[in-house]
Design a protein around this motif. Structure first.
Motif: not given
Length: 203
Positions: A23-33
């Motif tokens: 599936v395609n994923v739109f990433v909103e948050i990464v672990p460094s946020d």
């Protein structure tokens, strides 16, 4: 001349030709946020939802699967699995966290991921499934095909985050995880959310 435009991340990006396997994923948050971002449903831009108040940091890339929606069909799967005190889907795109060994510094991007399982989370009466996936081609996680293959410490780390990220220290738990499920059920949840999207928005 065709004008340039930016596709809306929820409505304008396809789920992917190989869905629900990839599936395609739109990433909103990464672990460094240290800020929780989420998509603004009207404009399609990332907006600040809230600063993270405590030390719980998302342990994986986090976002949603485009052209999905969690309503009656997602609710039906939760009820069929024995979940109680649940009345509706959460009326949002389907959440997904993606495991990767790579240091990705910011969200607002699209990637391909392979669903390997998920958590049947109930949040104040809403079915709020969290799909667990691996980044396609990742050299450390990309070979996993089911959540049962992951180290238990990795699964527990994800569970702990989702069970605590909304809680203040003096408040009772707001969320419960009814079950941890594997890749087969995760793909059913994705398909149910695609059907809910079609029922709501057409297409």
């Amino acid at each position: 001349m065709i004008p340039n435009f930016k596709a809306h991340p929820w409505h304008g990006i396809p789920v992917g030709d190989e869905a629900p396997d990839v599936v395609n994923v739109f990433v909103e948050i990464v672990p460094s946020d240290t800020i929780k971002y989420e998509i603004d449903k009207q404009s399609g831009y990332l907006k600040v939802d809230r600063p993270q108040q405590f030390s719980n940091i998302i342990p994986a890339l986090y976002g949603f699967i485009p052209r999905t929606y969690c309503h009656d069909e997602v609710l039906r799967l939760a009820v069929e699995s024995g979940a109680q005190n649940v009345d509706t889907g959460d009326l949002d795109p389907l959440d997904i966290c993606v495991l990767s060994s790579h240091n990705i510094n910011s969200g607002g991007m699209i990637m391909e991921a392979l669903p390997i399982g998920g958590f049947k989370m109930i949040d104040k009466g809403e079915a709020d499934d969290k799909i667990v996936a691996v980044m396609k081609g990742d050299h450390a996680f990309g070979h996993f095909r089911d959540i049962s293959e992951l180290p238990q410490a990795e699964v527990k780390r994800l569970m702990h985050y989702f069970l605590t990220y909304k809680n203040l220290p003096d408040e009772p738990a707001k969320c419960t995880i009814h079950e941890v499920y594997g890749a087969e059920h995760a793909k059913k949840v994705i398909q149910a959310s695609q059907q809910d999207y079609a029922n709501k928005f057409g297409g």
